[in-house]
Each structure stands twice: as C-alpha cells, then as structure tokens.
Design an enzyme around this catalytic site. Sequence first.
Site, PDB file in Angstrom:
ATOM      1  N   TRP A   1       0.835  -1.205   0.000  1.00  0.00           N
ATOM      2  CA  TRP A   1       0.000   0.000   0.000  1.00  0.00           C
ATOM      3  C   TRP A   1       0.864   1.247   0.000  1.00  0.00           C
ATOM      4  CZ3 TRP A   1      -3.414  -2.507  -1.915  1.00  0.00           C
ATOM      5  CH2 TRP A   1      -3.928  -3.685  -1.374  1.00  0.00           C
ATOM      6  N   ASP A   2       1.970   1.231   0.732  1.00  0.00           N
ATOM      7  CA  ASP A   2       2.907   2.353   0.682  1.00  0.00           C
ATOM      8  C   ASP A   2       3.458   2.540  -0.733  1.00  0.00           C
ATOM      9  OD1 ASP A   2       2.870   3.379   3.253  1.00  0.00           O
ATOM     10  OD2 ASP A   2       4.425   2.033   3.989  1.00  0.00           O
ATOM     11  N   VAL A   3       3.842   1.440  -1.361  1.00  0.00           N
ATOM     12  CA  VAL A   3       4.410   1.526  -2.707  1.00  0.00           C
ATOM     13  C   VAL A   3       3.368   2.056  -3.688  1.00  0.00           C
ATOM     14  CG1 VAL A   3       5.350   0.185  -4.627  1.00  0.00           C
ATOM     15  CG2 VAL A   3       6.131  -0.258  -2.295  1.00  0.00           C
TER      16      VAL A   3
ATOM     17  N   GLY B   1       2.782   5.743  -3.069  1.00  0.00           N
ATOM     18  CA  GLY B   1       3.857   6.578  -3.570  1.00  0.00           C
ATOM     19  C   GLY B   1       3.773   6.783  -5.069  1.00  0.00           C
TER      20      GLY B   1
END
Length: 384
Positions: free
Chosen positions: A163-165, A168
């Site tokens: 989810w972070d990737v 981003g």
Amino acid sequence: MGVTDDRSLSGVRIVEISSFVAVPLAGMTLAQLGAEVVRIDPVGGAADYHRWPLTAAGDSIYWAGLNKGKRSMEVDLRSPDGQHLVQRLIAAADVFITNVTGRQWHCYEALRTLRHDLIHLEVVGRADGSTGVDYTVNAATGFPLVTGPADHVGPVNHVMPSWDVSCGLYAALAVVTALRRRDATGQGSSIRLPLDDVALATAANLGFLTEVMVTGEQRPRLGNAVFGQYGQDFTSSDGAAFMVVALTPRHFADLTALTGTTKAVAAVADTLGADFTDEGQRYAHRDVLNALFAAWFRRRTADAVTDALAGSSVLWERYQSFAEVAASPRVTANPLFGLLEQPRIGAYLAPGLPMSFDGNHIRPAPAPALGADNQAIPRQWLGE
C-alpha cells in the site's frame, strides 16, 4: 538498450517533508524523472533516517535506497525561523509533497498565500483524518485473512509494503497530472491522498470487495494456489520449490503432457464430469490435479524440472531468495541497474526507473548526505 540523462521533468522544483515509504518513493520517482527534489528533514534526520537495514557502521541502507537523486537540507522545523525558511523555499518551488500532517505552517491554505499556483500534495493515513500505516491499513482491508496456508487460523501479513508503494506511485502520478493541468490552466492544486483509500480502491478494483457485495461470498484462503485459475507450487526431489501456472487450455495441455498425466487427467475429468479447458473447472478441482502433478516433480531434480518446463508453454518460475536474485543476471546484466557509489553505504548495483524511454533507462543517482545542501539551496533558490 542504453542509459539516458534526458528527463521530462527537468526544471520542476519540489520540496519534500516526509518519512518512511510512500512520499519518499514519490519524491525519488519524480527526481528520477528529472525534477529537482529537496528533501527537508528536522535536525538529526526524520524518523526513518536510521531505519533498518543498516550497514555495520549504522547507516541506513533503507534511507539511501528511497532518497536517490534528491538534495537534502536539515532545518529546525520547530523554530519560527526554520519554518519561515521552508515556506519561502516552497514558494520558490513548483510542488510541495508531505506525509507530515497537522502542521498549520505548511498546510495548503497557508502556503497558497505565498504562491497561488502551488501544487500541494499531502498523504494521510485515512480519509477521516485518523492515523494509518501500511501494516495497520493492510490489517483493516482483508488481505491477511486470505493470505497463508489454507488450513491456517488467524491473520498472515505479507512482507512487502504494497500500500505504501502503490500510494507513492499514485502520488507521483497525481503530481505529474497537476503539473500538466497547471501548464494548461495556470491553476495550482491541493491534493489529499489517504493511504487507506489506496488500499480500498485496489481491493475493490481487483474484485475482492466487489465479490462480497455482488455474490455474498468471502474469498477463501488458498495457500499458494491462484484464485479462479490453475496455479500451484511443487517441490523437486532435491527440495527446490517451483511455482507453476496454467492460464490457458494450451498451458494446461502442455502441463499434462509434460508430466505424463494426460490420460489420468482425462479420466479424472470423465469421473467428475469436468471440462478442464475451462479455467474455473481447473480451479475447482485443483486438489486432485495437484496430486497428479506433484508426483512428477517429486521424482525429478530441480535441474531436470527446469529443463522440462523451459521447453514448454507452461508459466513457471523457481522460488529464489533475495541473495540469489541479487547475484542473478536479472540484476547483474539488466540495464535497469547501474553501479552506484553511494557515500556511507558503498558501491552496489542500484535501479533507476523500471521503464525505459526510447530504449534507454534513466541511470540511478546517489542519495545525498543529510543536510548536504543547507547552504546551496537557499543560495540557488532564494539568492541568499
């Protein structure tokens, strides 16, 4: 294929105040596309400055990996003078990106009075303003309850902060879109990107949430099987694990021919009244098919399995460790990677952007030393 220094965002200035993954990844992606990105950290570095993995000397390999190609300033962000300096730098830039929320001095309303066409992007945890990080958002989105062995009870987290990737990359896309809109209209943008909404949108787009809404059925835990298709892991006689996927009737026919099970599979189909040219039927009867194919793998070494699969249309790959991948030609002979001399970390193969432009990859650049541009940026951007 070669390398290129031609970058489409050349001339765009971006100020970043961030920590951890999503916004640093967005900033690095935009820097690799040619933007001049200045990451501004509090004195001593933000919370991710010493995040593992570390070198023997205690320098963060993680921090260096997500800040390649940027410039760096250390500023006392709690002092009025430090805040004023950063506000002026943002006003001299085109874009401000952050996941450090709740600071009135760098909110959109405060900054737009200094630059009316500013592009301001803020990544937040959840849309309601509450906190959330990849690991907690993942827990609340359903995936840990369908991850892991079929007979496992309890949640299984995945290791990759997907989810972070995704967040981003969404952030970088949003900035590029806002820049194009500003070029066309002269308008700035206030962009708010909740990490939780990235996860929810992805879960819905892939059908995990929609499936429950439409059919009332909950996705089962499948281990290493592939939902709705035929895919399974198998182990060779010498203990190597392989992932095998048959998406089409041709793939499946080749798999049965390769494993010498064509007649046995046909007999199973007759007994069950199944049509294995249909992907849903292959999925529904995967357990009996797994048993037939597994015997072939157990009787052969990893090299023999590799040679046989390589000569077929079957989709497959041998499971590999990070160490094996790092030493493989997929890295060592891949134009995506270039030798990088990273201060404090050492020399290693580092990736640029995974896409190529006109056959050329953008070469990686090292991450800065913390605060390396404390004097240069005010002089270059503000004339001081």
